[in-house]
Write a protein that holds these residues in place. Structure first.
Motif, mmCIF file in Angstrom:
data_model
loop_
_atom_site.group_PDB
_atom_site.id
_atom_site.type_symbol
_atom_site.label_atom_id
_atom_site.label_comp_id
_atom_site.label_asym_id
_atom_site.label_seq_id
_atom_site.Cartn_x
_atom_site.Cartn_y
_atom_site.Cartn_z
ATOM 1 N N ALA A 15 82.143 -22.947 -68.202
ATOM 2 C CA ALA A 15 82.296 -23.811 -69.372
ATOM 3 C C ALA A 15 81.823 -23.137 -70.657
ATOM 4 N N LEU A 16 80.949 -22.121 -70.531
ATOM 5 C CA LEU A 16 80.399 -21.457 -71.707
ATOM 6 C C LEU A 16 79.802 -20.132 -71.268
ATOM 7 N N LYS A 17 79.943 -19.126 -72.110
ATOM 8 C CA LYS A 17 79.284 -17.838 -71.871
ATOM 9 C C LYS A 17 78.713 -17.375 -73.201
ATOM 10 N N ILE A 18 77.440 -16.977 -73.186
ATOM 11 C CA ILE A 18 76.767 -16.649 -74.435
ATOM 12 C C ILE A 18 75.684 -15.598 -74.172
ATOM 13 N N THR A 19 75.360 -14.827 -75.186
ATOM 14 C CA THR A 19 74.293 -13.839 -75.102
ATOM 15 C C THR A 19 73.019 -14.426 -75.697
ATOM 16 N N ALA A 20 71.914 -14.286 -74.981
ATOM 17 C CA ALA A 20 70.617 -14.754 -75.469
ATOM 18 C C ALA A 20 70.119 -13.787 -76.551
ATOM 19 N N LEU A 21 69.868 -14.306 -77.743
ATOM 20 C CA LEU A 21 69.498 -13.484 -78.894
ATOM 21 C C LEU A 21 68.006 -13.576 -79.224
ATOM 22 N N PRO A 22 67.473 -12.601 -79.953
ATOM 23 C CA PRO A 22 66.046 -12.620 -80.311
ATOM 24 C C PRO A 22 65.615 -13.892 -81.038
ATOM 25 N N ARG A 23 66.476 -14.463 -81.875
ATOM 26 C CA ARG A 23 66.097 -15.679 -82.612
ATOM 27 C C ARG A 23 65.839 -16.870 -81.694
ATOM 28 N N SER A 27 57.450 -15.110 -78.513
ATOM 29 C CA SER A 27 56.858 -13.819 -78.873
ATOM 30 C C SER A 27 56.786 -12.837 -77.707
ATOM 31 N N PHE A 28 57.040 -13.305 -76.490
ATOM 32 C CA PHE A 28 57.040 -12.435 -75.316
ATOM 33 C C PHE A 28 58.450 -11.920 -74.983
ATOM 34 N N GLY A 29 59.455 -12.374 -75.741
ATOM 35 C CA GLY A 29 60.816 -11.914 -75.507
ATOM 36 C C GLY A 29 61.591 -12.735 -74.499
ATOM 37 N N ASP A 30 61.046 -13.891 -74.128
ATOM 38 C CA ASP A 30 61.745 -14.786 -73.207
ATOM 39 C C ASP A 30 62.397 -15.926 -73.992
ATOM 40 N N ILE A 31 63.550 -16.353 -73.535
ATOM 41 C CA ILE A 31 64.306 -17.398 -74.213
ATOM 42 C C ILE A 31 63.614 -18.749 -74.022
ATOM 43 N N TYR A 32 63.569 -19.538 -75.087
ATOM 44 C CA TYR A 32 62.981 -20.878 -75.039
ATOM 45 C C TYR A 32 63.782 -21.777 -74.095
ATOM 46 N N PRO A 69 62.546 -16.290 -65.743
ATOM 47 C CA PRO A 69 62.615 -16.208 -67.204
ATOM 48 C C PRO A 69 63.915 -15.533 -67.629
ATOM 49 N N VAL A 70 64.380 -15.880 -68.816
ATOM 50 C CA VAL A 70 65.607 -15.295 -69.363
ATOM 51 C C VAL A 70 65.217 -14.355 -70.500
ATOM 52 N N PRO A 71 65.478 -13.072 -70.336
ATOM 53 C CA PRO A 71 65.122 -12.113 -71.395
ATOM 54 C C PRO A 71 66.156 -12.078 -72.511
ATOM 55 N N VAL A 72 65.729 -11.640 -73.673
ATOM 56 C CA VAL A 72 66.654 -11.415 -74.776
ATOM 57 C C VAL A 72 67.718 -10.425 -74.309
ATOM 58 N N GLY A 73 68.955 -10.695 -74.675
ATOM 59 C CA GLY A 73 70.065 -9.823 -74.308
ATOM 60 C C GLY A 73 70.787 -10.227 -73.046
ATOM 61 N N ALA A 74 70.221 -11.173 -72.314
ATOM 62 C CA ALA A 74 70.884 -11.612 -71.083
ATOM 63 C C ALA A 74 72.222 -12.263 -71.409
#
Length: 130
Positions: A15-23, A27-32, A69-74
């Motif tokens: 249904a959706l595909k997206i890249t997890a971004l730094p914003r 502060s640890f680099g994990d997605i909220y 956890p989901v890292p930035v860039g996933a």
């Protein structure tokens, strides 16, 4: 409902595909987690509005647990699977799978059951066309 620990492949349609971004990270680099839930809502709404043939509103989210956890860039893939269509509501399981470059293959991140209700232009519940 799927076993969140043992699903080898995503269930339902993409249904959706997206890249997890730094914003979208802490502060640890994990997605909220809240950002992830909002994207799950977008994915579920896409499927529910197609079934309801129009506007829907989220009325409930049930049974959610974060597995990894989901890292930035996933690269995140949101799959939706319709569980039930009622008179005016749709119950959908939304699964999130991470395709980050640090791991081979995909890993299940989370899943939750979303309930949507079909609404008219004034925000009142309406019947889903058959």
């Amino acid at each position: 409902m799927h076993d969140i620990d043992k699903d080898p492949v995503p269930a339902g349609e993409l249904a959706l595909k997206i890249t997890a971004l730094p914003r979208d990270s802490n502060s640890f680099g994990d997605i909220y987690g809240g950002w992830l839930v909002s994207q799950m809502d977008v994915a579920g709404t896409s499927t529910a509005s197609r079934i309801a043939r129009g506007r829907v509103a989220t009325v409930a989210i049930d049974r959610m647990g974060f597995m990894v956890p989901v890292p930035v860039g996933a690269q995140l893939a949101f799959h939706s699977h319709v569980l039930e269509v009622g008179r005016s509501s749709v119950k959908i399981c939304v699964e999130v799978w991470s395709e980050d470059l640090a791991h081979d293959g995909s890993r299940k991140v989370t899943e939750a059951i979303f309930v949507f209700v079909a609404i008219d232009d004034r925000g009142r519940t309406r019947v889903i066309p058959s």
